[in-house]
Design a protein around this motif. Structure first.
Motif, PDB file in Angstrom:
ATOM      1  N   SER A   1      74.856  -3.474   8.055  1.00 58.10           N
ATOM      2  CA  SER A   1      75.865  -4.546   7.870  1.00 58.10           C
ATOM      3  C   SER A   1      77.221  -4.089   8.386  1.00 58.10           C
ATOM      4  O   SER A   1      77.506  -2.898   8.431  1.00 58.10           O
TER       5      SER A   1
ATOM      6  N   GLN B   1      68.955 -13.479  -1.406  1.00 56.85           N
ATOM      7  CA  GLN B   1      70.424 -13.371  -1.425  1.00 56.85           C
ATOM      8  C   GLN B   1      70.983 -13.197  -0.014  1.00 56.85           C
ATOM      9  O   GLN B   1      72.043 -13.725   0.311  1.00 56.85           O
TER      10      GLN B   1
ATOM     11  N   ASP C   1      70.925 -16.547   1.555  1.00 55.73           N
ATOM     12  CA  ASP C   1      71.986 -17.386   0.975  1.00 55.73           C
ATOM     13  C   ASP C   1      73.361 -16.981   1.509  1.00 55.73           C
ATOM     14  O   ASP C   1      74.216 -17.824   1.834  1.00 55.73           O
ATOM     15  N   GLN C   2      73.546 -15.658   1.621  1.00 49.09           N
ATOM     16  CA  GLN C   2      74.840 -15.185   2.166  1.00 49.09           C
ATOM     17  C   GLN C   2      75.007 -15.614   3.616  1.00 49.09           C
ATOM     18  O   GLN C   2      76.082 -16.037   4.036  1.00 49.09           O
TER      19      GLN C   2
ATOM     20  N   ARG D   1      75.898 -19.261   3.660  1.00 53.36           N
ATOM     21  CA  ARG D   1      77.325 -19.474   3.360  1.00 53.36           C
ATOM     22  C   ARG D   1      78.191 -19.086   4.557  1.00 53.36           C
ATOM     23  O   ARG D   1      79.196 -19.733   4.877  1.00 53.36           O
ATOM     24  N   THR D   2      77.789 -17.984   5.208  1.00 54.17           N
ATOM     25  CA  THR D   2      78.551 -17.554   6.392  1.00 54.17           C
ATOM     26  C   THR D   2      78.499 -18.611   7.488  1.00 54.17           C
ATOM     27  O   THR D   2      79.507 -18.926   8.125  1.00 54.17           O
TER      28      THR D   2
END
Length: 439
Positions: free
Chosen positions: A38, A130, A133-134, A137-138
């Protein structure tokens, strides 16, 4: 604008990691895991450099350049978003394969792989749900940033269009002002032309008046018509010629009596010539006063002759009066207020004919002409008056003594009643008292 490159960098890093992991899976034996690395969310990604302008441009050109640059940026970002979507789909597939992997690789192995220092994703959530989902959202944040950017682009385009409208409005306003200015200039030109015409007319009138005044001044300087009153002038006949003479504008009516008086000063001898003559059609010697050569002064009426006892050829001023009546043809001769002679039978019962020509200084052989230089008067004369009656001796004496001013009721001695020709002139006359001193 700063968030968009960060998200794009994150997605690219994830996609790159995914592609690396997929390659490793293809080359690794079954049971291997994908390792994703990341990038921190606050890692900055600089914007592409904005090309500098060669020099200062007008605001409108700068706005146009900014719009073009923004459009290029949007297109580039749209292409980046497309590639990122492809990467997300690829990563999602890989994550799905990760979730569906058989139990040969247990949680210990996952933990073991995650525990590797440089190959782990650090603080990335361990639950794939997750992560998805992240990433969602991004992507939503990226979409919001893109809409905001498109909104700003539209706003910038409208701002770029504003100066054009403003310029058109200013051009219309300037056009109106220019037309008003041209109209005002045209009005001023018309007023200038009108003023010029009025000024020219006024100047012409002024010049005419000045010319008339100058002519009058010239006459006054020369002595012509420079008379304190209309009768204070004399006629000068300086040469013995057949073309110098004066002419009375008025003629005589039919007369049954008359009195002729005048002041004269002769400057020629022998004989004074012809002080005056009156000719009518058919009779050139209707009334003539003449002294020809060594002959005495004669009065001719209807070509009849009477010799007068007058002596005026000494070059001095003398006052002469002659009376006549058709009744018995009686006549009288006065010199300087004194009666020197009288007679009768001079054209008795003959009325003086009207409508003839009265000449000063020449004897007429025809009406108004055919003069003889030997019979011309040379000298000066003034106060030539004719009455239609016989004046009393007392009146004649008063006139000669300058105590009475009696203009003739038939022919008065006034300036506008006497014309001069051939070099004869009119001059201011000496006062009556000065003429008396000359006797």
């Amino acid at each position: 604008a700063g968030m968009l490159p960060v998200v794009a960098g994150l997605l690219l890093a994830v996609a790159a990691g995914g592609r690396g992991a997929a390659a490793e899976q293809e080359q690794s034996p079954p049971g291997s895991r994908f390792v994703c690395t990341s990038l921190p969310l606050d890692a900055g990604c600089p914007l592409p450099p904005v090309p500098m302008q060669g020099g200062a441009l007008p605001p409108e050109e700068e706005l146009k350049a900014a719009v073009l640059q923004l459009r290029e940026t949007v297109l580039q970002q749209k292409e980046t978003i497309g590639s990122q979507r492809e990467a997300i789909r690829e990563l999602t597939g890989k994550l799905s394969r990760c979730e569906s992997a058989d139990g040969r690789a247990g949680a210990g192995t996952w933990k073991k792989e995650l525990g590797k220092g440089k190959d782990t994703m650090g603080d990335l959530p361990r639950d794939p749900a997750q992560v998805i989902d992240q990433l969602s959202r991004t992507m939503q944040s990226l979409k919001d940033r893109l809409e905001s950017l498109e909104h700003q682009l539209r706003a910038n385009v409208s701002y770029a269009a504003l100066p054009n409208d403003l310029r058109e409005m200013l051009q219309r306003r300037l056009g109106d002002l220019e037309r008003q200015l041209l109209s005002k200039v045209a009005e001023l030109e018309d007023e200038k032309t009108l003023l010029h015409n009025e000024t020219s007319a006024h100047r012409q009138k002024t010049e005419t008046a000045l010319n008339a005044l100058l002519e009058r001044v010239s006459e006054l300087e020369k002595g012509n018509s420079a008379f304190k009153s209309p009768d204070e002038f004399k006629v000068s006949l300086p040469l013995r010629t057949n073309y110098l003479y004066g002419k009375m504008k008025k003629t005589l009516p039919e007369l049954y009596a008359f009195t002729v008086c005048l002041w004269l000063r002769s400057s020629a001898s022998p004989g004074i010539g012809t002080p005056f003559s009156y000719a009518v059609p058919g009779q050139a010697n209707e009334i003539v006063l003449i002294e020809w050569g060594n002959n005495p002064i004669e009065l001719l009426i209807n070509d009849k002759v009477a010799q007068l006892p007058l002596f005026i050829s000494d070059g001095k001023w003398h006052h002469i009066c002659i009376t006549w009546t058709t009744r018995d043809g009686m006549w009288e001769a006065f010199q300087d207020g004194e009666k020197l002679g009288t007679g009768e039978n001079l054209a008795p019962w003959h009325p003086i004919k009207p409508g003839g020509v009265l000449i000063l200084g020449q004897e007429q052989d025809t009406v108004g002409g055919r003069f003889d230089a030997t019979q011309a008067f040379v000298g000066e004369m003034s106060q030539f008056n004719i009455w239609d009656r016989v004046l009393k001796a007392e009146d004649i004496t008063n006139i000669a003594n300058c105590s009475t001013n009696m203009p003739g009721n038939i022919i008065p001695w006034v300036d506008n009643n006497v014309d001069v020709f051939g070099g004869a002139t009119k001059w201011p006359v000496e006062t009556c008292e000065e003429r008396l001193l000359d006797l």
